[in-house]
Design a protein around this motif. Structure first.
Motif, short mmCIF file in Angstrom:
data_model
loop_
_atom_site.label_atom_id
_atom_site.label_comp_id
_atom_site.label_asym_id
_atom_site.label_seq_id
_atom_site.Cartn_x
_atom_site.Cartn_y
_atom_site.Cartn_z
N VAL A 200 0.82 -1.22 0.00
CA VAL A 200 0.00 0.00 0.00
C VAL A 200 0.85 1.27 0.00
O VAL A 200 0.53 2.23 -0.70
N GLY A 201 1.93 1.29 0.77
CA GLY A 201 2.79 2.48 0.78
C GLY A 201 3.21 2.85 2.19
O GLY A 201 3.01 2.10 3.14
N GLU A 202 3.80 4.04 2.31
CA GLU A 202 4.35 4.45 3.60
C GLU A 202 3.25 4.86 4.58
O GLU A 202 2.22 5.38 4.19
N ILE A 203 3.53 4.60 5.85
CA ILE A 203 2.58 4.90 6.93
C ILE A 203 2.94 6.26 7.53
O ILE A 203 4.10 6.52 7.86
N ASP A 204 1.93 7.12 7.65
CA ASP A 204 2.16 8.49 8.10
C ASP A 204 2.02 8.65 9.61
O ASP A 204 2.83 9.32 10.25
N GLN A 205 0.97 8.04 10.19
CA GLN A 205 0.79 8.15 11.64
C GLN A 205 0.07 6.93 12.19
O GLN A 205 -0.64 6.23 11.47
N VAL A 206 0.29 6.72 13.49
CA VAL A 206 -0.11 5.47 14.13
C VAL A 206 -0.71 5.75 15.51
O VAL A 206 -0.22 6.62 16.22
N VAL A 207 -1.71 4.94 15.89
CA VAL A 207 -2.13 4.89 17.29
C VAL A 207 -2.19 3.42 17.67
O VAL A 207 -2.60 2.59 16.85
N ALA A 208 -1.73 3.08 18.87
CA ALA A 208 -1.60 1.66 19.19
C ALA A 208 -1.89 1.37 20.65
O ALA A 208 -1.81 2.25 21.50
N MET A 209 -2.19 0.08 20.90
CA MET A 209 -2.35 -0.39 22.28
C MET A 209 -1.63 -1.74 22.37
O MET A 209 -1.63 -2.51 21.42
N THR A 210 -0.96 -1.96 23.51
CA THR A 210 -0.27 -3.24 23.72
C THR A 210 -0.69 -3.82 25.06
O THR A 210 -1.23 -3.10 25.91
N ASP A 211 -0.44 -5.10 25.24
CA ASP A 211 -0.65 -5.70 26.56
C ASP A 211 0.35 -6.84 26.74
O ASP A 211 0.83 -7.43 25.76
N THR A 212 0.65 -7.11 28.01
CA THR A 212 1.47 -8.27 28.37
C THR A 212 0.61 -9.12 29.31
O THR A 212 0.37 -8.74 30.45
N PHE A 213 0.10 -10.23 28.77
CA PHE A 213 -0.88 -11.02 29.53
C PHE A 213 -0.21 -11.87 30.61
O PHE A 213 -0.74 -12.05 31.69
#
Ligand SMILES: NC(=O)c1ccc[n+]([C@@H]2O[C@H](COP(=O)([O-])OP(=O)(O)OC[C@H]3O[C@@H](n4cnc5c(N)ncnc54)[C@H](O)[C@@H]3O)[C@@H](O)[C@H]2O)c1
Length: 375
Positions: A200-213
């Motif tokens: 698709v192409g380059e990514i401009d901005q990101v929002v993310a969530m992570t967890d360590t179960f």
């Protein structure tokens, strides 16, 4: 015929894969090269000598520094991630071409150092996003380039495995930030990010969530627990520079999913769907089909498709993981023989490091994070 003398460091999963791929090159790769497996390194005599016998290396050494006692052209790095930079820097300093597993390093700063070193030394460099070598992915890219899906609205990616769900599954380097950098994000999510960029192409901005179960795990063969300081799972939303919307999930906590690397792309003229567990099938939906027969068609990958030509004579015989490693090695040695850059190179690895860094910053509470563009 150009002779290419290889040193490889590491005899684990990828050590086996890379060395087998080199041995298959004369059968499948048109490059005008003779690849010789000169020296193999690992941390013990047992690992290095057994590996050399199994994989077909002429010599073995204990400790990576000693590969440079041999006459070599190429350094192939298949160790845990924290060791990639120190080895790559020394290889570049001595003018050796470098192929390195992903992620290139444990953080952006070290990844950048690696890029600067190989670029200053003008050596061929390649990062091992082998899943993009899959013929179905090349066919997906061809369909996108030909306009068969039109303007892209959505990229929806996943990389799901289940080998970490058991809390008794032992503590290995992949659970330690100082050795791995990140968890599911770098280990598997990086491949899905590579698909997003490649298709698709380059990514401009990101929002993310992570967890360590699972917050601690037993050390191998012991009851002693060790804390886990990497993400077990990551979910991210992103916006591509071309305006398309993206989302991506990577987790090693998905019972029933063994190596489910998927994407769906929806555009103004059609859609594409791919699941690596069925990597010989590319699903394509064309909105141009007559209405009474519209539906996803299942393209069976075979010798008429890009990157599959040199392998098996008919579709349905099927290619898989090993062939991606052969195609990757072929690209690397061809680039050396032709004195041109290999694709994807360390700078691609740096761009992916920047995307992952933005995702981790966001997950730590940063909301939307702009991705630094380095390619
Ligand atoms: N592209 C892919 O599909 C893919 C798949 C798996 C792993 N990887 C990447 O490949 C790399 C290696 O992963 P793996 O699964 O092969 O790991 P592994 O744990 O199976 O093997 C690592 C090897 O490195 C050796 N090693 C450790 N420290 C060393 C040192 N100081 N000197 C020499 N050898 C040393 C270990 O003894 C072991 O043989 C990692 O960067 C990982 O992210 C990529």
């Amino acid at each position: 015929v150009k002779e290419i003398k290889v040193a490889q460091i590491g005899t684990g999963f990828m050590g086996k894969t890379h060395s087998l791929a080199y041995r298959a090159l004369p059968t499948f790769c048109p490059a005008d090269v003779e690849v010789n497996l000169v020296v193999l390194a690992d941390v013990t005599e047992q690992l290095a000598s057994t590996g050399a016998r199994m994989f077909g290396f002429e010599n073995w050494v204990v400790g990576w520094e000693r590969i440079f006692d041999h006459d070599i052209d190429v350094v192939d790095i298949v160790t845990p991630n924290d060791l990639h930079p120190v080895i790559a820097l020394e290889a570049a300093r001595l003018g050796k071409h470098v192929i390195c597993e992903k992620p290139l390093a444990v953080d952006v700063a070290q990844t950048l150092e690696m890029v600067e070193a190989v670029e200053e030394a003008s050596v061929v460099n390649m990062v091992c996003f082998n899943y993009r070598q899959t013929p179905a992915i090349r066919m997906a890219r061809k369909l996108i380039d030909e306009g068969a899906v039109g303007e892209i609205y959505h990229f929806r990616g996943q990389y799901l495995q289940d080998w970490c769900v058991d809390p008794q599954s032992p503590f290995v380097w992949r659970f330690q930030a100082s050795k791995a950098g990140s968890g599911s994000l770098g280990d598997i999510g990086s491949h899905a990010i590579d698909y997003a960029r490649f298709l698709v192409g380059e990514i401009d901005q990101v929002v993310a969530m992570t967890d360590t179960f699972v917050k601690e795990r037993p050390l191998p063969g012991s009851q002693t627990m060790h804390p886990v300081d990497v993400d077990d799972a990551v979910s991210m939303l992103f916006r591509f520079k071309n305006g398309a919307m993206g989302n991506l999930e990577a987790s090693r906590f998905c019972y029933g999913r063994k190596n489910m690397l998927t994407f769906e792309i929806n555009g103004s003229e059609g859609s594409l769907y791919f699941d690596w567990e069925h990597c010989n099938d590319l699903l394509y939906y064309s909105a141009r089909d007559q209405e009474d027969r519209q539906g996803y068609r299942d393209i069976k990958i075979g010798p008429v498709h890009p990157h599959a030509e040199a392998f098996w004579p008919i579709a349905g015989i099927n290619m898989a993981y090993f062939e991606t490693a052969v195609l990757q090695a072929c690209e690397f040695v061809t680039a050396i023989a032709e004195d041109r850059p290999a694709v994807p190179d360390f700078r691609d690895g740096l761009q992916i490091a920047e995307i992952m860094d933005a995702a981790l910053q966001s997950a730590a509470g940063g909301g939307w994070v702009k991705v630094k563009q380095v390619v």
